[in-house]
Enzyme design. Sequence first.
Site, mmCIF file in Angstrom:
data_model
loop_
_atom_site.group_PDB
_atom_site.id
_atom_site.type_symbol
_atom_site.label_atom_id
_atom_site.label_comp_id
_atom_site.label_asym_id
_atom_site.label_seq_id
_atom_site.Cartn_x
_atom_site.Cartn_y
_atom_site.Cartn_z
ATOM 1 N N GLU A 42 4.535 14.484 0.264
ATOM 2 C CA GLU A 42 5.530 13.414 0.260
ATOM 3 C C GLU A 42 5.499 12.655 -1.070
ATOM 4 O OE1 GLU A 42 6.707 9.627 3.149
ATOM 5 O OE2 GLU A 42 4.621 10.247 2.973
ATOM 6 N N CYS A 97 5.695 12.713 7.072
ATOM 7 C CA CYS A 97 4.614 11.736 7.235
ATOM 8 C C CYS A 97 4.634 11.025 8.584
ATOM 9 C CB CYS A 97 4.618 10.751 6.071
ATOM 10 S SG CYS A 97 3.022 9.923 5.849
ATOM 11 N N LYS A 101 13.716 11.283 6.291
ATOM 12 C CA LYS A 101 12.659 10.772 7.172
ATOM 13 C C LYS A 101 13.244 9.846 8.234
ATOM 14 C CE LYS A 101 8.084 8.561 6.700
ATOM 15 N NZ LYS A 101 7.105 8.114 5.684
#
Length: 299
Positions: free
Chosen positions: A43, A159, A116
């Site tokens: 990331e 993440c 995300k």
Amino acid sequence: MTHLRAGLVQQPAWPDKQKSLAASAEGIRALAADGARLVLLQELHATHYFCQTEDADLFDLAEPLDGPTTTCLAALAAELDIVIVGSIFERRAAGVYHNTAVVLDGKKGRVGHYRKMHIPDDPGFYEKFYFTPGDAAQQEGLGFTPVETSVGRLGILVCWDQWYPEAARLMALAGADILLYPTAIGWDPDEEGDENQRQLDAWTLIQRSHAVANGLPVMVANRTGHEAAPDQSSAGIRFWGGSFIAGPQGEFLEHAGEEPTTLITDISMARSEQIRRMWPYLRDRRVDAYGHLTRRYID
């Protein structure tokens, strides 16, 4: 394709994009030379992890989808004829920024992206200041939709998404062949001992559990190295590395420590079919009884 030779890069990153991208490119080239057809980067690999503080000037780091970082990775993917999953701080519009994974497929260029969905807001991880959550609509590059590539359908999550079984399950139900998690997570350097190990173990365990629950291989690329807090408000973050590639029963195929490294392995793409026949979780789901999953909490 019965086997997929896949690899990932675990690296430190710097505020200097050129230095960070050079480290990424070095890892990508090494993996491609070893036969990798798919390479996963961590990331926000092109910069330091800037979310330790809230600073409006740092929005200047953001790029459009086809900005410098994507252009660099696309050139590498075309030259090496591989699939690369990279990460950018995306400027979608004035005031609308995303934490976005981009997928480059050989000479085809960018074939998809994922924004995300789950955005944390914790000490040292002030991501809600910077990132708008991804749109929930099931369209290309939106929501929990796999990206179609020459090596298979990639279920990319980023993440904080990795802690949510719903995200992994929806990617699996949409036909993902493999789950990929570009990540930036670490410890407070002032904390030591058993709590650090518990955090690392929980992080590893939850992602291996997504492999088990969905009968899919999982790749996880985390950054490594210490990054100081820009405003000196804390001791910064010591990113713990720990990247791994696991099979569809959660078994480790490759597992890194804390040092910068690359991982590569051959993933059996036929094994998911075998595992799902033995452990038919998708068959036995009680979809008629899960309506309350769309509620925040059952009071």
